[in-house]
Design a protein around this motif. Structure first.
Motif, PDB file in Angstrom:
ATOM      1  N   UNK A   1      95.042  30.521  21.429  1.00 14.97           N
ATOM      2  CA  UNK A   1      94.345  29.988  20.452  1.00 14.97           C
ATOM      3  C   UNK A   1      93.170  28.910  21.018  1.00 14.97           C
ATOM      4  N   UNK A   2      91.963  29.104  20.171  1.00 16.98           N
ATOM      5  CA  UNK A   2      90.784  28.514  20.543  1.00 16.98           C
ATOM      6  C   UNK A   2      90.993  27.120  19.701  1.00 16.98           C
ATOM      7  N   UNK A   3      90.780  26.092  20.591  1.00 17.82           N
ATOM      8  CA  UNK A   3      90.649  24.760  19.799  1.00 17.82           C
ATOM      9  C   UNK A   3      89.520  24.345  19.508  1.00 17.82           C
ATOM     10  N   UNK A   4      89.477  23.976  18.100  1.00 14.24           N
ATOM     11  CA  UNK A   4      88.010  23.555  17.501  1.00 14.24           C
ATOM     12  C   UNK A   4      88.175  22.028  16.931  1.00 14.24           C
ATOM     13  N   UNK A   5      86.840  21.151  17.324  1.00 15.10           N
ATOM     14  CA  UNK A   5      86.754  19.957  17.027  1.00 15.10           C
ATOM     15  C   UNK A   5      85.606  19.920  15.782  1.00 15.10           C
ATOM     16  N   UNK A   6      86.327  19.612  14.320  1.00 13.20           N
ATOM     17  CA  UNK A   6      85.482  19.710  13.361  1.00 13.20           C
ATOM     18  C   UNK A   6      84.628  18.225  13.429  1.00 13.20           C
ATOM     19  N   UNK A   7      83.333  18.367  13.331  1.00 12.85           N
ATOM     20  CA  UNK A   7      82.648  16.915  13.184  1.00 12.85           C
ATOM     21  C   UNK A   7      81.583  17.037  11.925  1.00 12.85           C
ATOM     22  N   UNK A  15      87.073  18.281   5.581  1.00 13.47           N
ATOM     23  CA  UNK A  15      88.302  18.632   5.185  1.00 13.47           C
ATOM     24  C   UNK A  15      88.117  20.209   4.823  1.00 13.47           C
ATOM     25  N   UNK A  16      87.123  20.360   4.077  1.00 20.81           N
ATOM     26  CA  UNK A  16      86.897  21.796   3.655  1.00 20.81           C
ATOM     27  C   UNK A  16      86.655  22.718   4.870  1.00 20.81           C
ATOM     28  N   UNK A  17      85.983  22.249   6.071  1.00 20.03           N
ATOM     29  CA  UNK A  17      85.528  22.937   7.281  1.00 20.03           C
ATOM     30  C   UNK A  17      87.253  23.316   7.800  1.00 20.03           C
ATOM     31  N   UNK A  18      87.677  22.133   7.983  1.00 20.34           N
ATOM     32  CA  UNK A  18      89.090  22.189   8.607  1.00 20.34           C
ATOM     33  C   UNK A  18      89.921  23.328   8.088  1.00 20.34           C
ATOM     34  N   UNK A  19      89.949  23.372   6.658  1.00 19.76           N
ATOM     35  CA  UNK A  19      90.787  24.501   6.156  1.00 19.76           C
ATOM     36  C   UNK A  19      90.086  25.764   6.434  1.00 19.76           C
ATOM     37  N   UNK A  20      88.807  26.018   6.324  1.00 24.26           N
ATOM     38  CA  UNK A  20      88.239  27.290   6.692  1.00 24.26           C
ATOM     39  C   UNK A  20      88.574  27.761   8.271  1.00 24.26           C
ATOM     40  N   UNK A  21      88.551  26.859   9.138  1.00 21.23           N
ATOM     41  CA  UNK A  21      88.797  27.339  10.457  1.00 21.23           C
ATOM     42  C   UNK A  21      90.476  27.744  10.562  1.00 21.23           C
ATOM     43  N   UNK A  22      91.132  26.895   9.840  1.00 22.51           N
ATOM     44  CA  UNK A  22      92.441  27.124   9.963  1.00 22.51           C
ATOM     45  C   UNK A  22      92.816  28.551   9.436  1.00 22.51           C
ATOM     46  N   UNK A  23      92.026  29.095   8.703  1.00 22.03           N
ATOM     47  CA  UNK A  23      92.292  30.450   7.990  1.00 22.03           C
ATOM     48  C   UNK A  23      91.829  31.575   8.698  1.00 22.03           C
ATOM     49  N   UNK A  24      91.336  31.382  10.045  1.00 22.93           N
ATOM     50  CA  UNK A  24      90.878  32.346  10.954  1.00 22.93           C
ATOM     51  C   UNK A  24      91.935  32.657  12.002  1.00 22.93           C
ATOM     52  N   UNK A  25      92.335  33.751  11.909  1.00 23.13           N
ATOM     53  CA  UNK A  25      93.409  33.961  13.170  1.00 23.13           C
ATOM     54  C   UNK A  25      92.741  33.760  14.598  1.00 23.13           C
ATOM     55  N   UNK A  27      92.186  30.775  15.948  1.00 21.72           N
ATOM     56  CA  UNK A  27      91.752  29.301  16.204  1.00 21.72           C
ATOM     57  C   UNK A  27      92.542  28.333  15.295  1.00 21.72           C
ATOM     58  N   UNK A  28      92.530  27.249  15.801  1.00 22.97           N
ATOM     59  CA  UNK A  28      93.461  25.865  15.383  1.00 22.97           C
ATOM     60  C   UNK A  28      92.314  24.727  15.593  1.00 22.97           C
ATOM     61  N   UNK A  29      92.504  23.935  14.614  1.00 19.41           N
ATOM     62  CA  UNK A  29      91.537  22.414  14.590  1.00 19.41           C
ATOM     63  C   UNK A  29      92.617  21.744  15.278  1.00 19.41           C
ATOM     64  N   UNK A  30      91.879  21.226  16.532  1.00 14.45           N
ATOM     65  CA  UNK A  30      92.533  19.928  17.481  1.00 14.45           C
ATOM     66  C   UNK A  30      92.188  18.711  17.009  1.00 14.45           C
TER      67      UNK A  30
END
Length: 224
Positions: A1-7, A15-25, A27-30
């Motif tokens: 999994x590729x860990x993503x920090x949303x800023x 929160x929208x960007x967090x949800x977007x990232x979580x929907x992409x196989x 990737x995970x928001x850390x």
């Protein structure tokens, strides 16, 4: 999994960007940060692979966040998100190592394509060891082929995309879809699809040329 920090300083947008990232196989928001200082601290603690970074933060500009992370020795990649359309902002982001630049506002598919392209690039550069130039060439060729296959919309070919890109790069004053079609030898509708894709992926910008009558003409200019 590729860990993503949303800023992003806007809690709702983050929160929208967090949800977007979580929907992409894959990737995970850390973590989610709302200021530059918070982003730097969270990057040090969470060690994300990728930072989805807004430029306009309340305390530190996003480009300064990149600088501070690099000085501190963090090697996370940066995908810049911003409402800034100035070519200078895009060029500076690229010079500082941003893997992509996405204009706000954007939809899920806009971000998904860029994340998939980034994942393909990482996969193509994942050899454990490099012995000689052959290994280097194989890594780069793999990354390029994967990125092309992932990034282009269905129905578009890498060969035609390369021709459109070449024509746009050579046109200092930009091109309309009709001008591009004439140079490349494809239909105006097809040319516009390729040009719109370049705009969506941050490689071209659009300006409108107003005429005496009728709708304004859309012109495309390469921005890298």
């Amino acid at each position: 999994m590729i860990g993503v920090l949303v800023v992003d300083d806007d809690y709702r947008v983050a929160r929208i960007h967090d949800n977007f990232v979580a929907r992409v196989p894959g990737f995970t928001v850390v973590g989610v940060a709302h200021t530059g200082r918070e982003a730097i601290a969270m990057a040090a603690r969470l060690r994300p692979d990728l930072v989805l970074l807004d430029l306009y933060l309340p305390d530190i500009h996003g480009l300064d966040v990149i600088n501070q992370l690099r000085v501190a020795g963090h090697d996370c990649d940066m995908l810049v998100i911003s409402a800034a359309k100035e070519a200078a902002a895009i060029r500076t982001s690229v010079r500082q190592g941003a893997v992509n630049y996405l204009l706000k506002p954007f939809g899920f598919d806009d971000l998904r394509r860029r994340l998939e392209r980034y994942a393909a690039q990482r996969a193509g550069l994942s050899l454990a060891a490099v012995q000689d130039q052959t290994d280097v060439d194989r890594m780069l060729a793999s990354a390029t082929s994967r990125m092309t296959a992932t990034a282009l919309p269905k129905g578009q070919s890498a060969e035609t995309a390369a021709l459109v890109e070449r024509a746009l790069r050579a046109a200092d004053a930009g091109l309309s879809a009709a001008e591009c079609a004439d140079q490349v030898g494809i239909s105006r509708v097809s040319a516009r699809r390729y040009l719109e894709h370049l705009n969506e992926t941050g490689h071209a910008e659009i300006t409108l040329r107003y005429q005496a009558t009728g709708r304004p003409e859309r012109r495309y200019r390469w921005v890298g």
